[in-house]
Scaffold this motif. Structure first.
Motif, short mmCIF file in Angstrom:
data_model
loop_
_atom_site.label_atom_id
_atom_site.label_comp_id
_atom_site.label_asym_id
_atom_site.label_seq_id
_atom_site.Cartn_x
_atom_site.Cartn_y
_atom_site.Cartn_z
N GLU A 61 -0.35 -0.37 5.55
CA GLU A 61 0.31 0.93 5.29
C GLU A 61 0.58 0.81 3.64
O GLU A 61 1.80 0.86 3.05
CB GLU A 61 1.44 1.18 6.02
N PRO A 62 -0.68 0.77 3.01
CA PRO A 62 -0.33 0.65 1.41
C PRO A 62 0.16 1.79 0.61
O PRO A 62 1.21 1.65 -0.02
CB PRO A 62 -1.78 0.39 0.96
N ARG A 63 0.25 3.02 1.32
CA ARG A 63 0.76 4.16 1.01
C ARG A 63 2.31 4.08 0.98
O ARG A 63 3.13 4.35 0.18
CB ARG A 63 0.49 5.57 1.32
N ALA A 64 2.80 3.51 2.23
CA ALA A 64 4.30 3.39 2.34
C ALA A 64 4.66 2.29 1.74
O ALA A 64 5.81 2.30 1.25
CB ALA A 64 4.43 2.98 3.96
N VAL A 65 3.94 1.13 1.19
CA VAL A 65 4.23 0.19 0.72
C VAL A 65 4.53 0.63 -0.94
O VAL A 65 5.75 0.37 -1.66
CB VAL A 65 3.35 -0.93 0.55
N LEU A 66 3.72 1.15 -1.30
CA LEU A 66 3.66 1.82 -2.73
C LEU A 66 4.90 2.73 -2.94
O LEU A 66 5.57 2.59 -3.86
CB LEU A 66 2.39 2.63 -2.97
N GLU A 67 5.21 3.51 -1.78
CA GLU A 67 6.42 4.24 -1.98
C GLU A 67 7.69 3.57 -2.10
O GLU A 67 8.66 3.81 -2.81
CB GLU A 67 6.56 5.14 -0.93
N GLU A 68 7.73 2.53 -1.78
CA GLU A 68 9.15 1.50 -1.85
C GLU A 68 9.07 1.08 -3.20
O GLU A 68 10.07 0.74 -3.42
CB GLU A 68 8.99 0.44 -0.73
N PHE A 69 7.94 0.76 -3.85
CA PHE A 69 7.88 0.44 -5.14
C PHE A 69 8.08 1.86 -6.34
O PHE A 69 7.96 1.66 -7.35
CB PHE A 69 6.80 -0.31 -5.69
N GLY A 70 8.48 2.92 -5.40
CA GLY A 70 8.58 4.32 -6.48
C GLY A 70 7.28 4.69 -6.81
O GLY A 70 7.19 5.46 -7.71
N THR A 71 6.09 4.45 -6.25
CA THR A 71 4.70 5.04 -6.52
C THR A 71 4.23 5.85 -5.52
O THR A 71 4.10 5.45 -4.51
CB THR A 71 3.84 3.67 -6.79
N SER A 72 3.85 6.94 -6.06
CA SER A 72 3.24 7.93 -5.19
C SER A 72 1.85 8.09 -5.82
O SER A 72 1.47 8.37 -6.62
CB SER A 72 4.10 9.55 -5.12
N ILE A 73 0.87 7.88 -4.67
CA ILE A 73 -0.31 8.02 -4.95
C ILE A 73 -1.02 9.30 -4.39
O ILE A 73 -0.61 9.49 -2.87
CB ILE A 73 -1.33 6.93 -4.57
N PRO A 74 -1.55 10.40 -5.07
CA PRO A 74 -1.88 11.60 -4.17
C PRO A 74 -2.84 11.37 -3.08
O PRO A 74 -3.61 10.33 -3.22
CB PRO A 74 -2.51 12.35 -5.20
N ASP A 75 -2.80 12.06 -1.78
CA ASP A 75 -3.55 11.75 -0.86
C ASP A 75 -5.16 11.75 -1.23
O ASP A 75 -5.96 10.96 -0.39
CB ASP A 75 -3.39 12.75 0.23
N ASP A 76 -5.73 12.62 -2.15
CA ASP A 76 -6.94 12.80 -2.32
C ASP A 76 -7.54 11.27 -3.37
O ASP A 76 -8.41 11.38 -3.72
CB ASP A 76 -7.43 14.05 -3.02
N VAL A 77 -6.47 10.64 -3.84
CA VAL A 77 -6.94 9.09 -4.28
C VAL A 77 -7.18 8.04 -3.37
O VAL A 77 -6.15 7.77 -2.35
CB VAL A 77 -5.87 8.82 -5.53
#
Lengths: 218, 114
Positions: free
Chosen positions: A149-165
């Motif tokens: 769940e890299p997107r959830a992990v990144l969110e915990e670091f305050g990083t939002s990566i768009p879904d199309d990336v």
């Protein structure tokens, strides 16, 4: 903590050991480290000077080295292509020595792909260019979750990566290490290589954050 | 129920497991931890214990020790075990040496936590 005091050393020692000024007895594992090291040195499997030298090497490795590599790649397209071809020899061009047998693969972030590095089995990390990993990189939550769940992990670091990336997670091994080449932030065209390097952080080269630039604050 | 996972996945193999929030903890290495890291590197340079042997050495400590020992505590115990297995050191030699090292601190008050 007890007061520091000078510790008289009246015993002979022809090898280095724990700090000369101590305010508490070393713990069990500290004693074990000293004992193992001294036994191996006595057997001439290596010299005490090699340990000292390696401590200096470890102290000399910081994310500033990786930042220098990233800034060069941002400003020199030929260097960047050589770096992406072979990360180790690319870094060596900038005088960064690899003190181990590891290979380095540099992963380029683009508008279409965001890279994240992890070591699920232990703590493999591009130490020659970034120094030692932070504790969170070595602990279970990051190692366990980054791969599913890299997107959830990144969110915990305050990083939002768009879904199309696309997010690519690379799992390091004992001999293959990774370094993320972050995207150069917009609005930095006027900055020189050293100024660019100052923007690049360790966490950006792990891939948990992106490199930011705030022209107002700069 | 569940026991097959003990066979499929060794204690180090946690990629994909459920886990909690990432606490962004960091600490400066203690002097002995830094020495332990340098020792690991030197052992690898001389091919006495390479990185993969170290990793397997930690794994073979078993889940309880992996869970309770700190990072560098696991390393130094793994190194001792591997050196015993390779016949480079014996447990008796290590015990004698540890007592000798401890004796150097005999005039220092014992403030360790047990």
């Amino acid at each position: 903590m007890s007061e520091q005091h000078d510790h008289d050393h009246d015993h002979d020692h022809d090898h280095d050991h724990a700090p000369i000024t101590v305010d508490e007895k070393p713990g069990y594992f500290d004693l074990m480290e000293t004992a193992v090291r001294e036994l191996l040195i006595e057997r001439k499997l290596f010299g005490a000077d090699e340990i000292r030298r390696q401590i200096e090497v470890l102290d000399s490795r910081t994310p500033a080295l990786g930042a220098k590599v990233v800034a060069r790649a941002w400003t020199d397209a030929d260097f960047k292509s050589r770096l992406l071809e072979n990360g180790r020899t690319g870094c060596e061009e900038l005088g960064i020595t690899f003190y181990d047998d590891t290979q380095l693969i540099v992963l380029e972030n683009t508008p279409a792909v965001h890279n994240l590095i992890v070591c699920t089995l232990c703590s493999c990390y591009p130490r020659p260019v970034l120094g030692l990993p932070p504790d969170w990189y070595k602990l279970k939550p990051y190692r366990a979750r980054a791969v599913y769940e890299p997107r959830a992990v990144l969110e915990e670091f305050g990083t939002s990566i768009p879904d199309d990336v696309e997010i690519r997670v690379s799992d390091s091994t004992a001999i293959i290490r990774y370094l993320v080449l972050p995207m150069r932030p917009v609005g930095t065209e006027h900055l020189n290589e050293a100024q660019l390097a100052d923007l690049v952080t360790r966490d950006a080269m792990i891939g948990v954050i992106q490199v930011g630039y705030d022209r107002e604050a700069a | 129920m569940g026991t097959e996972n003990l066979v499929r996945k060794l204690p180090n193999d946690i990629g994909g497991d459920e886990a909690g929030k990432i606490e962004r903890v960091e600490h400066e290495l203690l002097p002995w931890e830094k020495r332990c890291h340098a020792l690991a590197d030197v052992l690898d340079f001389h091919k006495i214990i390479n990185t993969e042997e170290k990793r397997r050495g930690v794994e073979s400590l078993g889940a309880e020790m992996i869970g309770k020992l700190s990072y560098y505590e696991r390393w130094i115990v793994a190194f001792a075990n591997i050196l015993f297995q390779k016949g480079i050191l014996t447990p008796g030699e290590l015990a004698v040496k540890m007592s000798e090292v401890e004796g150097r601190f005999s005039d220092v008050p014992d403030t360790r936590q047990s």
